[in-house]
Write an enzyme that holds these catalytic residues in place. Sequence first.
Site, PDB file in Angstrom:
ATOM      1  N   GLN A  20       0.833  -0.896   0.147  1.00 38.50           N
ATOM      2  CA  GLN A  20       0.101  -0.392   0.079  1.00 38.50           C
ATOM      3  C   GLN A  20       1.118   1.249  -0.140  1.00 38.50           C
ATOM      4  OE1 GLN A  20      -3.268  -0.434   3.120  1.00 38.50           O
ATOM      5  NE2 GLN A  20      -4.097   1.847   3.059  1.00 38.50           N
TER       6      GLN A  20
ATOM      7  N   SER B 177       4.631  -5.956   2.777  1.00 39.21           N
ATOM      8  CA  SER B 177       3.182  -6.375   3.466  1.00 39.21           C
ATOM      9  C   SER B 177       2.407  -6.902   2.638  1.00 39.21           C
ATOM     10  CB  SER B 177       2.870  -4.582   3.826  1.00 39.21           C
ATOM     11  OG  SER B 177       1.933  -4.829   4.722  1.00 39.21           O
ATOM     12  N   LEU B 178       1.147  -5.888   2.093  1.00 43.33           N
ATOM     13  CA  LEU B 178       0.377  -6.017   1.185  1.00 43.33           C
ATOM     14  C   LEU B 178       0.334  -6.929   0.034  1.00 43.33           C
ATOM     15  CD1 LEU B 178      -2.442  -6.104  -0.075  1.00 43.33           C
ATOM     16  CD2 LEU B 178      -1.672  -3.814  -1.551  1.00 43.33           C
TER      17      LEU B 178
ATOM     18  N   ARG C 284      -8.757  -8.002   4.037  1.00 43.60           N
ATOM     19  CA  ARG C 284      -7.756  -7.779   4.525  1.00 43.60           C
ATOM     20  C   ARG C 284      -8.373  -6.123   4.928  1.00 43.60           C
ATOM     21  NH1 ARG C 284      -2.366  -5.690   3.711  1.00 43.60           N
ATOM     22  NH2 ARG C 284      -0.869  -6.362   4.899  1.00 43.60           N
TER      23      ARG C 284
ATOM     24  N   HIS D  76       0.550  -3.490  11.529  1.00 48.16           N
ATOM     25  CA  HIS D  76       1.866  -4.754  11.960  1.00 48.16           C
ATOM     26  C   HIS D  76       2.493  -3.970  13.737  1.00 48.16           C
ATOM     27  CE1 HIS D  76       2.253  -5.668   7.780  1.00 48.16           C
ATOM     28  NE2 HIS D  76       2.633  -4.390   7.412  1.00 48.16           N
TER      29      HIS D  76
ATOM     30  N   GLN E   3       1.147 -11.727  10.048  1.00 53.64           N
ATOM     31  CA  GLN E   3       1.682 -10.498   9.804  1.00 53.64           C
ATOM     32  C   GLN E   3       1.232  -9.389   9.458  1.00 53.64           C
ATOM     33  OE1 GLN E   3       0.108  -9.117   5.664  1.00 53.64           O
ATOM     34  NE2 GLN E   3       2.200  -9.733   4.862  1.00 53.64           N
TER      35      GLN E   3
END
Length: 292
Positions: free
Chosen positions: A10, A89-90, A114, A196, A245
Amino acid sequence: MKKAYVFPGQGAQFVGMGKELYENNAKCRDLFEIANDVLGFRITDIMFDGTPDDLKQTRVTQPAVFLHSVILAVSLGDEFRPDMVAGHSLGEFSALVASGAIDFGDGLRLVAARANAMQRACDLQPSTMAAILKLDDATVEQICASVTEGVVVPANYNCPGQLVISGSMEGVAAAMEKAKELKGRALPLAVNGAFHSPLMEPARVELAAAIDATSIRTPQCPVYQNVVALPVTDPAQIKDNLIKQLTSPVRWTATVRQMIQDGADEFIEVGPGTVLQGLVKKVNAEANAHSC
């Protein structure tokens, strides 16, 4: 020679992303239209012709970056032959779909789930993130541990001298002040949530059910996952790391170093932007990193 394909997260989005793929490649166009049906709204209209503010909505941003990345990988055809993959991440979801571990539709549904779960977690408590520059990781970790106001933790270990922290408004503000006192730079990020961090626990619980219900196969190559910064191929382990995650840090610096140690001599960024290739070069100045 080993090729490492890396997928952004993102923040890499831009208006117009994917439009050329849609207009010039029938297979890509079909996948975009499948995505519109799966999501229940025409995300392509927002990606191609929306406003930056429209694209910044979490429910739009995450699927949009995922779609651009995965469909770009599909457009490469036989050229896409990764020896290893990773995503920030994503981007880890994009990497798993591109490497064949998760079907396109299942991956998109997970990313949408998500995004919605993260937005709901953000709505529960005001929270934010900030980039801390010019301090080593250990110093930033000590700063976070010393803060007594609210919650703040290391979130994204992006490259040497750049660690993103995440937490409650007061926790992040306190850590930023401490970083400045130690001659570091502290830059607030334009996000509305503490990604996170422990504040994402409600989203982790919600997403865990969706991940558990998703079929995951052995990928065609090792996937270096954020939580462990190590190559993973076992579907059960992939699921476990995906669930962890949301509340665990992205260990990107360690991931890039491990990929290089394992033989990666070319990093190819698949998706919008050039952020990851820049981070790769900051981890290792001699690295060959570029867009596909």
